[in-house]
Design a protein around this motif. Structure first.
Motif, short mmCIF file in Angstrom:
data_model
loop_
_atom_site.label_atom_id
_atom_site.label_comp_id
_atom_site.label_asym_id
_atom_site.label_seq_id
_atom_site.Cartn_x
_atom_site.Cartn_y
_atom_site.Cartn_z
N UNK A 156 -1.57 7.78 0.14
CA UNK A 156 -1.56 7.21 -1.22
C UNK A 156 -2.79 6.34 -1.37
N UNK A 157 -3.29 6.24 -2.58
CA UNK A 157 -4.47 5.41 -2.87
C UNK A 157 -4.06 4.27 -3.77
N UNK A 158 -4.65 3.09 -3.52
CA UNK A 158 -4.32 1.91 -4.32
C UNK A 158 -5.56 1.04 -4.48
N UNK A 159 -5.75 0.55 -5.71
CA UNK A 159 -6.85 -0.38 -5.97
C UNK A 159 -6.41 -1.78 -5.58
N UNK A 160 -7.16 -2.39 -4.67
CA UNK A 160 -6.81 -3.73 -4.16
C UNK A 160 -7.92 -4.70 -4.54
N UNK A 168 2.67 3.02 4.20
CA UNK A 168 2.38 1.85 5.04
C UNK A 168 2.68 0.56 4.27
N UNK A 169 3.34 -0.35 4.97
CA UNK A 169 3.68 -1.63 4.37
C UNK A 169 5.12 -1.70 3.89
N UNK A 170 5.78 -0.52 3.67
CA UNK A 170 7.17 -0.52 3.22
C UNK A 170 8.09 -1.04 4.33
N UNK A 213 3.47 3.12 13.36
CA UNK A 213 4.27 4.16 12.69
C UNK A 213 3.35 5.15 11.98
N UNK A 214 2.30 4.64 11.32
CA UNK A 214 1.36 5.50 10.63
C UNK A 214 0.64 6.42 11.62
N UNK A 215 0.26 5.89 12.76
CA UNK A 215 -0.45 6.68 13.77
C UNK A 215 0.44 7.80 14.30
N UNK A 216 1.71 7.48 14.58
CA UNK A 216 2.62 8.50 15.12
C UNK A 216 2.97 9.54 14.06
N UNK A 217 3.02 9.12 12.81
CA UNK A 217 3.30 10.08 11.74
C UNK A 217 2.13 11.07 11.60
N UNK A 218 0.90 10.57 11.77
CA UNK A 218 -0.27 11.45 11.75
C UNK A 218 -0.16 12.51 12.86
N UNK A 264 -3.48 4.68 2.21
CA UNK A 264 -2.41 4.38 3.16
C UNK A 264 -1.71 5.69 3.55
N UNK A 265 -1.30 5.77 4.81
CA UNK A 265 -0.52 6.92 5.28
C UNK A 265 0.85 6.88 4.59
#
Length: 424
Positions: free
Chosen positions: A178-182, A130-132, A160-165, A216-217
């Motif tokens: 993926x996990x990211x520290x924000x 997500x975000x790319x 896009x993330x919802x449809x990919x799920x 993020x998906x």
């Protein structure tokens, strides 16, 4: 009962009498009169083996195998091993040869993760999340659009993330993340905030700045296979259950159907010589009964077989291939056929007349003048008649004969073997 001496003597005499009778019977059975012995030791009569002359049509044919295939092939390469796994293994092979591949089809499960087919021209070259943004994100959106109507924005957004799920749910797998520290910031003017630097519990307060983990998906490149067109068909499965995945794991086919045969030297020579005049028929196989619509010959270089004893590397050799035309729409059940189906093809080299005289080739012999002869045994079983013949057609141990001198008719008994007294 008490045995007496007279009883014992009587028993012995009875046994002796029985033995003498058996001995006499044996020698009587073996006895032969002089006439019987002469008859048994005499040389056997001449024996002759004959067969009847047939009257029918003889067809000289060559049979060979062709294989159904499609005009387009796509090789599916092995994916990289999932993160944290040293060797990727085929944990499940959900497809087999002949299966249809559509958008969303799981082609292979590698170490518990799917390889999902989607339509696209460019192979996946990076993991997406997500975000790319970019053209590969647009390709993903267009592929999902065919299934879920995903808008093409060029940005890996929430839709896009919802449809990919949904795609992963339908395939029966959890979607990747993926996990990211924000870093997050709090309001510096919050109640109780004096603005002074202080520490609490051994941790430094830097004015309210904090971090949080955001999931993020994602779509790993190893979990998607973009295919230039869909649907396609599984043509070959190279992956082995529980074995490492490497090289080409699957071959998918698309396009028009074709029938192709690798020819040996004899068949290749005959087809090359006869060209368009070649008479061909389809035998056992999906095309049985269809008319052969012509063929083309191609010469290709193919890799030969490695010598299993010397282990010398295989050399390329030239092979002749025939590609046969046929009407795929006229083939019943063509949608259920799989690449690799075998089809028998028959080349008719020659046909005799329908009322030709046919004998086994073992009936032919050559006299001292080099003429081809056959021997007919007359009805009396002893008189032989020799006839010179021409052989106009041979096939599978039988031959069409035409008398040159003498008469021959269907039903005549021709000699195929005989044994005389001197060679018994």
């Amino acid at each position: 009962m008490r045995l007496t001496k007279s009883h014992v003597v009587s028993g012995v005499l009875a046994v002796a009498l029985l033995g003498a009778t058996a001995t006499a019977w044996y020698f009587a059975a073996q006895a032969r009169t002089p006439a019987q012995r002469a008859e048994e030791t005499a040389e056997p009569d001449d024996s002759v083996i004959t067969v009847s002359v047939d009257q029918e049509q003889l067809i000289d044919t060559l049979e060979f195998e062709a294989v159904l295939d499609r005009t387009g092939d796509f090789e599916v390469p092995a994916p990289t091993a999932p993160e944290g796994i040293e060797t990727a293994l085929a944990s499940k092979i959900p497809v087999e040869v002949g299966d249809e591949v559509k958008a969303g089809t799981v082609l292979l499960e590698v170490s518990g993760r799917p390889m999902i087919a989607l339509e696209g021209d460019v192979p996946a070259y990076r993991d997406l999340q997500e975000g790319d943004t970019g053209p590969d994100v647009e390709q993903l959106q267009l592929a999902l659009q065919q299934i879920y109507g995903t808008p093409k924005t060029g940005t890996f957004d929430s839709r896009t993330a919802s449809d990919l799920k949904k795609l992963y749910d339908h395939a029966g797998y959890d979607h990747a993340t993926t996990s990211e520290e924000v870093a997050t910031e709090e309001d510096d003017t919050a109640e109780g905030d004096t603005g002074d630097e202080n520490t609490e519990g051994g941790e430094e307060n830097t004015g309210g700045a904090q971090t949080e983990t955001v999931e993020r998906v994602a779509l790993p490149a190893s979990e998607v296979v973009f295919l230039p067109e869909l649907p396609m068909q599984v043509s070959k499965v190279n992956a082995k259950q529980s074995a490492p995945v490497e090289g080409t794991v699957l071959v998918l086919a698309s396009g028009d159907w074709k029938l192709e045969a690798e020819l040996d030297e004899e068949v290749g020579s005959e087809l090359s010589k006869l060209g368009d005049e070649a008479e061909l028929e389809y035998g056992d196989g999906p095309l049985e009964g269809q008319e052969v619509g012509g063929f083309e010959l191609e010469t290709r270089e193919v890799e030969g077989e490695t010598d299993q004893w010397s282990e010398e590397e295989a050399q390329t050799v030239e092979k002749t291939f025939a590609i046969f035309a046929f009407d795929a729409e006229a083939v019943e059940g063509i949608e259920d056929l799989a690449p690799g189906e075998e089809q028998e093809v028959t080349l008719v080299r020659a046909r005799s007349a329908e009322d030709a005289l046919i004998v086994p080739l073992s009936a032919l012999w050559t006299d001292s003048e080099g003429r081809t002869m056959i021997t007919v045994l007359e009805e009396d079983g002893t008189t032989e008649r020799h006839i010179e013949v021409d052989v106009s057609l041979r096939h599978e141990g039988r031959g069409v004969v035409v008398p040159v001198e003498g008469e021959l008719a269907a039903g005549d008994e021709v000699v195929i073997a005989w044994r005389d007294r001197g060679n018994g």
